[in-house]
Design a protein around this motif. Structure first.
Motif, PDB file in Angstrom:
ATOM      1  N   THR A 101    -111.310   9.465  32.190  1.00 52.01           N
ATOM      2  CA  THR A 101    -109.839   9.372  32.325  1.00 52.01           C
ATOM      3  C   THR A 101    -108.971  10.404  31.603  1.00 52.01           C
ATOM      4  O   THR A 101    -109.781  11.232  30.632  1.00 52.01           O
ATOM      5  N   SER A 102    -107.959  10.551  32.013  1.00 59.35           N
ATOM      6  CA  SER A 102    -107.108  11.781  31.436  1.00 59.35           C
ATOM      7  C   SER A 102    -106.716  11.574  30.357  1.00 59.35           C
ATOM      8  O   SER A 102    -106.380  10.537  29.879  1.00 59.35           O
ATOM      9  N   PRO A 103    -106.949  12.766  29.361  1.00 63.48           N
ATOM     10  CA  PRO A 103    -106.560  12.622  27.788  1.00 63.48           C
ATOM     11  C   PRO A 103    -104.795  12.347  27.826  1.00 63.48           C
ATOM     12  O   PRO A 103    -104.303  12.139  26.807  1.00 63.48           O
ATOM     13  N   ILE A 104    -104.445  13.030  29.058  1.00 60.48           N
ATOM     14  CA  ILE A 104    -102.797  13.202  28.571  1.00 60.48           C
ATOM     15  C   ILE A 104    -102.283  11.698  29.071  1.00 60.48           C
ATOM     16  O   ILE A 104    -101.295  11.282  28.348  1.00 60.48           O
ATOM     17  N   ASP A 105    -102.789  10.854  29.896  1.00 58.49           N
ATOM     18  CA  ASP A 105    -101.870   9.657  30.277  1.00 58.49           C
ATOM     19  C   ASP A 105    -102.999   8.739  30.518  1.00 58.49           C
ATOM     20  O   ASP A 105    -102.751   7.550  30.927  1.00 58.49           O
ATOM     21  N   LYS A 106    -104.373   9.076  30.123  1.00 54.36           N
ATOM     22  CA  LYS A 106    -105.327   7.849  30.276  1.00 54.36           C
ATOM     23  C   LYS A 106    -105.489   7.406  31.695  1.00 54.36           C
ATOM     24  O   LYS A 106    -106.107   6.359  32.126  1.00 54.36           O
ATOM     25  N   GLY A 107    -104.918   8.284  32.703  1.00 50.72           N
ATOM     26  CA  GLY A 107    -105.148   8.117  34.118  1.00 50.72           C
ATOM     27  C   GLY A 107    -106.476   8.143  34.648  1.00 50.72           C
ATOM     28  O   GLY A 107    -107.224   9.105  34.493  1.00 50.72           O
ATOM     29  N   ASN A 108    -106.932   7.111  35.222  1.00 47.60           N
ATOM     30  CA  ASN A 108    -108.369   7.077  36.077  1.00 47.60           C
ATOM     31  C   ASN A 108    -107.826   7.528  37.514  1.00 47.60           C
ATOM     32  O   ASN A 108    -107.270   6.663  38.192  1.00 47.60           O
ATOM     33  N   MET A 109    -108.208   8.608  37.931  1.00 51.37           N
ATOM     34  CA  MET A 109    -107.834   9.151  39.140  1.00 51.37           C
ATOM     35  C   MET A 109    -108.148   8.293  40.236  1.00 51.37           C
ATOM     36  O   MET A 109    -107.571   8.116  41.064  1.00 51.37           O
ATOM     37  N   ASN A 110    -109.317   7.759  40.185  1.00 48.38           N
ATOM     38  CA  ASN A 110    -109.834   6.893  41.188  1.00 48.38           C
ATOM     39  C   ASN A 110    -109.216   5.465  41.316  1.00 48.38           C
ATOM     40  O   ASN A 110    -109.660   4.252  41.975  1.00 48.38           O
ATOM     41  N   ARG A 111    -108.154   5.280  40.549  1.00 49.70           N
ATOM     42  CA  ARG A 111    -107.030   3.967  40.394  1.00 49.70           C
ATOM     43  C   ARG A 111    -105.733   4.245  40.611  1.00 49.70           C
ATOM     44  O   ARG A 111    -105.015   3.350  40.432  1.00 49.70           O
ATOM     45  N   SER A 112    -105.718   5.826  40.886  1.00 47.42           N
ATOM     46  CA  SER A 112    -104.301   5.995  40.647  1.00 47.42           C
ATOM     47  C   SER A 112    -103.707   6.582  42.149  1.00 47.42           C
ATOM     48  O   SER A 112    -102.478   6.741  42.253  1.00 47.42           O
TER      49      SER A 112
END
Ligand SMILES: [Zn+2]
Length: 329
Positions: A101-112
């Motif tokens: 996941t992204s270190p910026i916002d903890k975003g999992n692209m495949n759940r976004s």
């Protein structure tokens, strides 16, 4: 809806090979008017179909980025009819950090997905892909592998779709990709996935799981490179003949394919990827990590089939996916 803040530094509609960036403004401590610079290549030659090729949707999965960096560097526009859009690292901040996941916002692209133009960095990227890149495409290939915590038999995959013509076209593209295994994949958590977003736009969609453990091998990279060329030939974008070998067709009929840990501990695998397992056969045992003399907990196969995925690290936590069994068809 608001416009997306991402701007491409290269054209999408001009012939030739264009290497540049998707630039997303990202103001932060170390760069007041800074940007996230996501590499992108667009290779176009006249009218024809468009393929969108993406890797590192999860940042710690490497077959896709390697195959797509190689393709972007070597594909000659003269070979192409139509257009190839290459984004080797869809979650670019995660890719650079070597994390899922992204270190910026903890975003999992495949759940976004479908994302948001005024959301977090990951949501902004998803919104750009959803509203700008996917609509340009006729066919989409999104590479995955297991990342740091899973390992897979190398397979290409499609989903069961309501639109049977779209499903058949996706199956044909998966067969052209020609991984050693070809999977009708069941998702346990499909909300927010790129896959779902692409399929809902009516596109032909193929994904993969090509290995894992947070690395790639010569073999799995070979599968990724051969597969994308085959897919582009199949789509009519590249000339040539498919390079094909045998593939084993697999299915995931229901939730009994998935096996989860209910204990923390030290994992003892009792079957390896590709092994045929019987119903009730032990797949793994979990030993208490903090004391001796305690019997292990056994995780047994809920169905017969082929061990298709396994937990990768040597330590496991309650809730981790330990094993996936698929059925040969
Ligand atoms: Zn993934």
């Amino acid at each position: 809806m608001k416009p997306n803040p991402i701007s491409p530094t290269i054209p999408f509609d001009q012939d030739g090979a264009h290497h540049g960036f998707l630039r997303l403004p990202y103001s932060r401590d170390d760069s007041a008017w800074g940007s996230v610079m996501m590499p992108i290549t667009v290779i176009r030659n006249g009218d024809g179909p468009t393929a969108l090729l993406t890797g590192a949707n999860h940042g710690d999965e490497y077959e896709g980025p390697v195959a797509l960096m190689d393709l972007a560097a070597t594909l000659d526009p003269a070979e192409v009819t139509g257009r190839v859009i290459i984004v080797p690292a869809l979650n670019y901040p995660a890719f650079r950090a070597g994390t899922r996941t992204s270190p910026i916002d903890k975003g999992n692209m495949n759940r976004s997905f479908p994302g948001a133009p005024d959301g977090s960095v990951t949501q902004k990227i998803a919104d750009y892909v959803q509203r700008t890149l996917v609509p340009l495409a006729d066919i989409v290939l999104d590479y995955h592998s297991g990342g740091k915590t899973l390992d897979f038999l190398p397979f290409a995959a499609v989903h069961v779709l309501e639109d049977k013509a779209q499903e058949a076209a996706s199956v044909a593209a998966m067969q052209a990709f020609n991984a050693p295994w070809s999977m009708m994949m069941l998702e346990i958590d499909a909300v927010g996935m790129f896959d779902t977003a692409v399929e809902e736009q009516g596109k032909v969609f193929v994904t993969t799981e090509l290995g894992g453990g947070g690395t790639a091998t010569a073999r799995t990279i070979g599968i990724a490179k051969k597969g994308v060329r085959n897919l582009l030939i199949h789509a009519g974008i590249l000339k040539g003949t498919l390079e094909t070998g045998p593939t084993v067709n697999l299915d995931m009929p229901d939730g009994d394919c998935f096996h989860f840990a209910e204990d923390d501990g030290l994992i003892e695998p009792m079957a390896d990827l590709g092994d045929a397992v019987a119903r009730g056969q032990p797949l793994a045992r979990i030993w208490a990590p903090d004391r001796t003399g305690v019997p292990p907990v056994t995780i047994s196969a809920k169905r017969a089939g082929l061990l298709t995925a396994r937990h990768f690290p040597g330590l496991v936590k309650a809730g981790d996916c330990v094993a996936v069994i698929a059925v040969e068809v």
